[in-house]
Design an enzyme around this catalytic site. Structure first.
Site, PDB file in Angstrom:
ATOM      1  N   GLY A   1      -4.922  -2.413 -14.497  1.00 57.41           N
ATOM      2  CA  GLY A   1      -6.221  -1.849 -14.835  1.00 57.41           C
ATOM      3  C   GLY A   1      -7.103  -2.763 -15.647  1.00 57.41           C
ATOM      4  N   GLY A   2      -8.225  -3.142 -15.034  1.00 62.30           N
ATOM      5  CA  GLY A   2      -9.299  -3.772 -15.782  1.00 62.30           C
ATOM      6  C   GLY A   2      -9.159  -5.244 -16.065  1.00 62.30           C
TER       7      GLY A   2
ATOM      8  CG  ASN B   1      -3.715   5.343  -9.040  1.00 66.71           C
ATOM      9  OD1 ASN B   1      -4.741   4.823  -8.573  1.00 66.71           O
ATOM     10  ND2 ASN B   1      -2.745   5.810  -8.274  1.00 66.71           N
TER      11      ASN B   1
ATOM     12  N   GLY C   1      -6.208  -5.570  -9.315  1.00 64.11           N
ATOM     13  CA  GLY C   1      -6.751  -4.780  -8.215  1.00 64.11           C
ATOM     14  C   GLY C   1      -8.183  -5.158  -7.899  1.00 64.11           C
TER      15      GLY C   1
ATOM     16  CB  CYS D   1      -3.197   9.314  -4.333  1.00 65.38           C
ATOM     17  SG  CYS D   1      -4.679   9.004  -3.327  1.00 65.38           S
TER      18      CYS D   1
ATOM     19  CG  LEU E   1      -2.706   7.808   0.340  1.00 65.20           C
ATOM     20  CD1 LEU E   1      -2.026   9.176   0.191  1.00 65.20           C
ATOM     21  CD2 LEU E   1      -1.649   6.716   0.356  1.00 65.20           C
TER      22      LEU E   1
ATOM     23  CE  LYS F   1      -3.492   2.818   0.536  1.00 63.09           C
ATOM     24  NZ  LYS F   1      -4.375   3.105  -0.619  1.00 63.09           N
TER      25      LYS F   1
HETATM   26  O1  RRO Z   1      -5.911   5.433  -0.969  1.00 63.86           O
HETATM   27  C1  RRO Z   1      -6.559   5.799  -1.975  1.00 63.86           C
HETATM   28  O2  RRO Z   1      -7.624   6.422  -1.898  1.00 63.86           O
HETATM   29  C2  RRO Z   1      -6.074   5.531  -3.331  1.00 63.86           C
HETATM   30  C3  RRO Z   1      -4.775   5.742  -3.754  1.00 63.86           C
HETATM   31 BR1  RRO Z   1      -3.405   6.264  -2.603  1.00 63.86          BR
HETATM   32  C4  RRO Z   1      -4.429   5.537  -5.110  1.00 63.86           C
HETATM   33  O3  RRO Z   1      -3.285   5.730  -5.554  1.00 63.86           O
HETATM   34  N1  RRO Z   1      -5.409   5.138  -5.944  1.00 63.86           N
HETATM   35  C5  RRO Z   1      -6.673   4.941  -5.546  1.00 63.86           C
HETATM   36  O4  RRO Z   1      -7.545   4.589  -6.370  1.00 63.86           O
HETATM   37  N2  RRO Z   1      -7.000   5.126  -4.221  1.00 63.86           N
END
Ligand code: RRO
Length: 311
Positions: free
Chosen positions: A249-250, A193, A271, A130, A76, A48
């Protein structure tokens, strides 16, 4: 051992298999990271994204599964930099990637300074994307800011470093971001991301589905596959050969993995589907990928990596 060669490498670090977790999923605790690394179909694990200090993240509900993907605004949540660097400093039989995310450019510099001063010699990934920290725009959409940040980072940082990027949607933006990235000795880019600031509406309750930011959040899962493939392809076509692309992704099926590799991915992260299906996803995807490779007469990812046909 598989009779297929599913290997990849980043900066000379060998991954025996191509599969990773997408940072954020199944990687907040050492237990989760251990579970990933213990699965025989996983090639390595990404932590993370770590901030300087431990964070609880945004209020729940903050992750919601959609028919065709997911929306999140986690904010985060993480156990803090010290926790994750201690983990990656331990011996693991497979490579780990230490993901870090400052809440500002100054934080990024501090985090990377601590890594530079530590005994850690493995791969680091700076999250420039993020979308969910309230009041903080993501760095990678600010091209001048990204250039300035990487300039100061590489004035002192001498260890292997990659970056996590958000999706781009304009071909000129691919030219602009890669012109910047190619100036630096990056080991890899991880793309994509989540697609930032989507919104889902539950019609029955006439409501948003996650609490933070009035319901806005990053999109992942099946619905982002074409965007992810486009980003992997466009980056691979423009980046220096030494900068590998991790495709994220996806991915729901072996065919989706195959498509990422055709677009040029070195490794592939899971993910939303890992969140939905659990660790067993890696065995299933491996079987599905190997079936496609067998049908086509391929024995190694290298047989078709980056070799997407155009018409
Ligand atoms: O923690 C999050 O809300 C988050 C992060 Br750091 C990121 O890089 N990508 C995302 O979809 N959520």
């Amino acid at each position: 051992m598989s009779k297929f060669d599913l290997t990849g490498q980043i900066n000379g670090v060998p991954f025996d298999r191509l599969f990773l977790n997408a940072s954020g999923v199944h990687c907040q605790s050492t237990t989760e990271l251990d579970e990933l690394l213990q699965d025989e179909f996983v090639g390595g694990a990404v932590t993370k994204s770590a901030t300087l200090e431990k964070r609880a993240g945004n209020p729940a509900p903050r992750y919601y599964e959609l028919a065709n993907g997911s929306i999140n605004s986690m904010g985060l949540p993480n156990n803090g930099f010290d926790y994750y660097i201690q983990y990656v400093l331990q011996f693991h039989a497979k490579p780990t990637i230490l993901s870090v995310a400052g809440l500002s450019a100054d934080d990024d510099i501090q985090l990377l300074n601590q890594i530079q001063d530590s005994d850690y010699q493995g791969l680091t990934e700076l999250n420039l994307s993020c979308p969910n920290v309230i009041g903080k725009p993501q760095m990678a959409y600010d091209f001048e800011g990204t250039q300035a940040l990487l300039q100061s980072v590489f004035s002192f940082f001498k260890k292997p470093l990659g970056v996590k990027l958000p999706p781009y949607f304009d071909l000129v933006h691919f030219d602009q971001i890669t012109a910047i990235l190619n100036q630096f000795p990056l080991t890899h880019v991880n793309s994509i991301n989540s697609i930032g600031n989507g919104l889902w509406v539950d019609v029955a309750s006439e409501s948003v589905v996650i609490k933070p930011k009035g319901g806005f959040g990053g999109l992942g899962g099946k619905m982002v596959l074409p965007t992810a493939l486009a980003n992997v392809r466009a980056l691979r076509q423009r980046l220096n050969d030494s900068i590998k692309v991790i495709g994220t992704g996806g991915v729901q099926t072996g065919a989706d993995v195959f498509a990422h590799i055709l677009c040029g991915a070195e490794l592939v992260s899971i993910g939303t589907q890992l969140q939905a299906e659990g660790i067993g996803v890696y065995h299933r995807l491996t079987n599905e990928l190997e079936r496609i490779m067998a049908d086509k007469g391929y024995t190694a990812l290298a047989d078709f990596r980056g070799k997407l046909n155009t018409i």
